[in-house]
Design a protein around this motif. Structure first.
Motif, PDB file in Angstrom:
ATOM      1  N   GLN A   1       0.803  -1.248   0.018  1.00  9.60           N
ATOM      2  CA  GLN A   1       0.034  -0.101   0.017  1.00  9.60           C
ATOM      3  C   GLN A   1       0.837   1.474   0.020  1.00  9.60           C
ATOM      4  OE1 GLN A   1      -2.490   0.675   3.628  1.00  9.60           O
ATOM      5  NE2 GLN A   1      -4.202   1.194   2.235  1.00  9.60           N
ATOM      6  N   SER A   2       1.951   1.102   0.868  1.00  7.58           N
ATOM      7  CA  SER A   2       2.798   2.413   0.926  1.00  7.58           C
ATOM      8  C   SER A   2       3.747   2.551  -0.244  1.00  7.58           C
ATOM      9  CB  SER A   2       3.600   2.263   2.196  1.00  7.58           C
ATOM     10  OG  SER A   2       2.738   2.311   3.238  1.00  7.58           O
ATOM     11  N   MET A   3       4.296   1.543  -0.781  1.00  5.93           N
ATOM     12  CA  MET A   3       5.514   1.670  -1.680  1.00  5.93           C
ATOM     13  C   MET A   3       5.105   1.768  -3.008  1.00  5.93           C
ATOM     14  SD  MET A   3       8.011   2.167   0.100  1.00  5.93           S
ATOM     15  CE  MET A   3       9.277   2.066  -1.094  1.00  5.93           C
ATOM     16  N   ASN A   4       3.948   1.073  -3.637  1.00  7.41           N
ATOM     17  CA  ASN A   4       3.389   0.763  -4.790  1.00  7.41           C
ATOM     18  C   ASN A   4       3.231   2.436  -5.546  1.00  7.41           C
ATOM     19  OD1 ASN A   4       2.550  -0.635  -7.104  1.00  7.41           O
ATOM     20  ND2 ASN A   4       0.509   0.019  -6.850  1.00  7.41           N
ATOM     21  N   GLY A   5       3.870   2.540  -6.637  1.00  9.75           N
ATOM     22  CA  GLY A   5       3.932   3.664  -7.370  1.00  9.75           C
ATOM     23  C   GLY A   5       4.853   4.985  -7.059  1.00  9.75           C
ATOM     24  N   GLN A   6       5.776   4.635  -5.994  1.00 12.51           N
ATOM     25  CA  GLN A   6       6.820   5.627  -5.524  1.00 12.51           C
ATOM     26  C   GLN A   6       8.001   5.624  -6.349  1.00 12.51           C
ATOM     27  OE1 GLN A   6       6.242   7.537  -2.743  1.00 12.51           O
ATOM     28  NE2 GLN A   6       3.997   6.495  -2.810  1.00 12.51           N
ATOM     29  N   GLN A   7       8.463   6.735  -6.058  1.00 11.44           N
ATOM     30  CA  GLN A   7       9.829   6.918  -7.042  1.00 11.44           C
ATOM     31  C   GLN A   7      11.020   6.408  -6.120  1.00 11.44           C
ATOM     32  OE1 GLN A   7      10.723   8.419  -9.845  1.00 11.44           O
ATOM     33  NE2 GLN A   7       8.511   8.522 -10.400  1.00 11.44           N
ATOM     34  N   VAL A   8      11.746   5.762  -6.908  1.00 14.11           N
ATOM     35  CA  VAL A   8      12.913   4.966  -5.891  1.00 14.11           C
ATOM     36  C   VAL A   8      14.061   5.014  -7.037  1.00 14.11           C
ATOM     37  CG1 VAL A   8      14.162   3.085  -4.847  1.00 14.11           C
ATOM     38  CG2 VAL A   8      11.675   3.322  -4.506  1.00 14.11           C
ATOM     39  N   GLY A   9      15.334   5.841  -6.791  1.00 10.06           N
ATOM     40  CA  GLY A   9      16.112   5.771  -7.790  1.00 10.06           C
ATOM     41  C   GLY A   9      15.855   6.325  -9.005  1.00 10.06           C
ATOM     42  N   GLY A  10      15.035   7.300  -9.026  1.00 12.54           N
ATOM     43  CA  GLY A  10      14.463   8.048 -10.228  1.00 12.54           C
ATOM     44  C   GLY A  10      13.791   7.172 -10.853  1.00 12.54           C
ATOM     45  N   ARG A  11      13.091   6.112 -10.646  1.00  8.73           N
ATOM     46  CA  ARG A  11      12.311   5.271 -11.390  1.00  8.73           C
ATOM     47  C   ARG A  11      10.877   5.023 -10.561  1.00  8.73           C
ATOM     48  NH1 ARG A  11      15.377   0.496 -14.107  1.00  8.73           N
ATOM     49  NH2 ARG A  11      13.284   0.453 -15.730  1.00  8.73           N
ATOM     50  N   THR A  12       9.863   4.755 -11.064  1.00  9.45           N
ATOM     51  CA  THR A  12       8.742   4.361 -10.473  1.00  9.45           C
ATOM     52  C   THR A  12       8.556   2.978 -10.244  1.00  9.45           C
ATOM     53  OG1 THR A  12       7.364   6.426 -11.364  1.00  9.45           O
ATOM     54  CG2 THR A  12       6.198   4.557 -10.569  1.00  9.45           C
ATOM     55  N   ILE A  13       8.473   2.453  -9.087  1.00  7.50           N
ATOM     56  CA  ILE A  13       8.314   1.070  -8.890  1.00  7.50           C
ATOM     57  C   ILE A  13       6.824   0.633  -8.693  1.00  7.50           C
ATOM     58  CG2 ILE A  13      10.441   0.974  -7.759  1.00  7.50           C
ATOM     59  CD1 ILE A  13       9.200   0.493  -5.064  1.00  7.50           C
ATOM     60  N   SER A  14       6.757  -0.570  -9.046  1.00  8.38           N
ATOM     61  CA  SER A  14       5.332  -1.440  -9.085  1.00  8.38           C
ATOM     62  C   SER A  14       5.695  -2.438  -7.975  1.00  8.38           C
ATOM     63  CB  SER A  14       5.232  -1.946 -10.151  1.00  8.38           C
ATOM     64  OG  SER A  14       3.883  -2.689 -10.388  1.00  8.38           O
ATOM     65  N   VAL A  15       4.834  -2.535  -6.833  1.00  7.53           N
ATOM     66  CA  VAL A  15       4.832  -3.565  -5.848  1.00  7.53           C
ATOM     67  C   VAL A  15       3.463  -4.066  -5.822  1.00  7.53           C
ATOM     68  CG1 VAL A  15       5.228  -3.683  -3.267  1.00  7.53           C
ATOM     69  CG2 VAL A  15       6.327  -1.947  -4.551  1.00  7.53           C
ATOM     70  N   SER A  16       3.433  -5.384  -5.780  1.00 10.55           N
ATOM     71  CA  SER A  16       2.168  -6.110  -5.645  1.00 10.55           C
ATOM     72  C   SER A  16       2.465  -7.520  -5.118  1.00 10.55           C
ATOM     73  CB  SER A  16       1.621  -6.318  -7.186  1.00 10.55           C
ATOM     74  OG  SER A  16       2.353  -7.032  -8.041  1.00 10.55           O
ATOM     75  N   GLU A  17       1.513  -8.187  -4.699  1.00  7.28           N
ATOM     76  CA  GLU A  17       1.724  -9.566  -4.056  1.00  7.28           C
ATOM     77  C   GLU A  17       2.305 -10.637  -5.390  1.00  7.28           C
ATOM     78  OE1 GLU A  17      -0.643 -13.032  -1.348  1.00  7.28           O
ATOM     79  OE2 GLU A  17      -1.558 -11.115  -1.761  1.00  7.28           O
ATOM     80  N   ALA A  18       3.060 -11.230  -5.312  1.00 10.35           N
ATOM     81  CA  ALA A  18       3.499 -12.306  -6.288  1.00 10.35           C
ATOM     82  C   ALA A  18       2.472 -13.356  -6.372  1.00 10.35           C
ATOM     83  CB  ALA A  18       4.832 -12.767  -6.128  1.00 10.35           C
ATOM     84  N   ASN A  19       2.115 -13.873  -7.651  1.00  8.28           N
ATOM     85  CA  ASN A  19       1.351 -15.121  -7.922  1.00  8.28           C
ATOM     86  C   ASN A  19       2.151 -16.137  -8.220  1.00  8.28           C
ATOM     87  OD1 ASN A  19      -1.179 -13.486  -7.702  1.00  8.28           O
ATOM     88  ND2 ASN A  19      -0.765 -12.829  -9.787  1.00  8.28           N
ATOM     89  N   GLN A  20       1.819 -17.314  -7.683  1.00  8.14           N
ATOM     90  CA  GLN A  20       2.752 -18.624  -8.024  1.00  8.14           C
ATOM     91  C   GLN A  20       2.854 -18.781  -9.365  1.00  8.14           C
ATOM     92  OE1 GLN A  20       1.854 -21.991  -5.413  1.00  8.14           O
ATOM     93  NE2 GLN A  20       4.281 -22.028  -5.014  1.00  8.14           N
ATOM     94  N   ARG A  21       3.513 -19.220 -10.013  1.00  9.96           N
ATOM     95  CA  ARG A  21       3.609 -19.604 -11.490  1.00  9.96           C
ATOM     96  C   ARG A  21       3.623 -20.978 -11.301  1.00  9.96           C
ATOM     97  NH1 ARG A  21       8.305 -16.689 -14.650  1.00  9.96           N
ATOM     98  NH2 ARG A  21       8.180 -18.471 -15.895  1.00  9.96           N
ATOM     99  N   SER A  22       2.673 -21.677 -12.687  1.00  8.07           N
ATOM    100  CA  SER A  22       2.922 -22.866 -12.611  1.00  8.07           C
ATOM    101  C   SER A  22       4.408 -23.401 -13.224  1.00  8.07           C
ATOM    102  CB  SER A  22       1.727 -23.629 -13.499  1.00  8.07           C
ATOM    103  OG  SER A  22       1.950 -22.950 -14.748  1.00  8.07           O
ATOM    104  N   ARG A  23       4.607 -24.664 -12.960  1.00  6.78           N
ATOM    105  CA  ARG A  23       6.085 -25.041 -13.498  1.00  6.78           C
ATOM    106  C   ARG A  23       6.021 -25.272 -14.921  1.00  6.78           C
ATOM    107  NH1 ARG A  23      10.568 -26.519 -10.122  1.00  6.78           N
ATOM    108  NH2 ARG A  23      12.021 -27.775 -11.587  1.00  6.78           N
ATOM    109  N   ARG A  24       7.013 -24.679 -15.741  1.00  8.39           N
ATOM    110  CA  ARG A  24       6.905 -25.178 -17.155  1.00  8.39           C
ATOM    111  C   ARG A  24       8.075 -26.099 -17.242  1.00  8.39           C
ATOM    112  NH1 ARG A  24       7.635 -19.809 -19.931  1.00  8.39           N
ATOM    113  NH2 ARG A  24       8.420 -18.997 -17.878  1.00  8.39           N
ATOM    114  N   TRP A  25       7.858 -27.134 -18.143  1.00  6.31           N
ATOM    115  CA  TRP A  25       8.727 -28.106 -18.428  1.00  6.31           C
ATOM    116  C   TRP A  25       9.098 -27.930 -19.760  1.00  6.31           C
ATOM    117  CZ3 TRP A  25      10.295 -30.928 -14.459  1.00  6.31           C
ATOM    118  CH2 TRP A  25       9.715 -30.949 -13.349  1.00  6.31           C
ATOM    119  N   ARG A  26      10.500 -28.258 -20.185  1.00  3.08           N
ATOM    120  CA  ARG A  26      10.971 -28.298 -21.343  1.00  3.08           C
ATOM    121  C   ARG A  26      11.258 -29.665 -21.824  1.00  3.08           C
ATOM    122  NH1 ARG A  26      15.502 -23.396 -20.921  1.00  3.08           N
ATOM    123  NH2 ARG A  26      13.938 -21.678 -20.541  1.00  3.08           N
ATOM    124  N   ALA A  27      11.019 -29.900 -23.028  1.00  4.43           N
ATOM    125  CA  ALA A  27      11.318 -31.145 -23.628  1.00  4.43           C
ATOM    126  C   ALA A  27      12.968 -31.445 -23.940  1.00  4.43           C
ATOM    127  CB  ALA A  27      10.528 -31.456 -24.895  1.00  4.43           C
TER     128      ALA A  27
END
Length: 68
Positions: free
Chosen positions: A42-68
Motif C-alpha cells: 500500500q505504501s510503496m506501490n507507485g513510489q519513486q526509487v532511484g529516479g524510477r517508479t516502482i510497482s509493488v504487488s503480491e506475487a502469484n505463484q507460477r505453474s512449473r513449465r517443463w522443457r522437452a
C-alpha cells in the motif's frame, strides 16, 4: 531492498539473467507476516526509487513449465 526494511522483518532477492549476470529489473521481497506485506504494498506501490517508479504487488505463484 533496504527501502522495505521499515515494514518488518524480510528476506529479499533480485532476479538476474543467468546468461549475462545482469539484473532483470525486478526482485522479490518476502515478509514474515501478511500485515507487513500489505502495508509495504500500500505504501510503496507507485513510489519513486532511484529516479524510477516502482510497482509493488503480491506475487502469484507460477505453474512449473517443463522443457522437452
Amino acid at each position: 531492498m533496504d527501502i522495505f526494511a521499515s515494514y518488518g522483518p524480510l528476506s529479499a532477492e533480485v532476479a538476474y539473467d543467468r546468461d549475462t549476470g545482469s539484473s532483470k529489473g525486478y526482485g522479490f521481497v518476502q515478509f514474515d507476516d501478511k500485515n507487513s506485506m500489505d502495508n509495504a504494498i500500500q505504501s510503496m506501490n507507485g513510489q519513486q526509487v532511484g529516479g524510477r517508479t516502482i510497482s509493488v504487488s503480491e506475487a502469484n505463484q507460477r505453474s512449473r513449465r517443463w522443457r522437452a
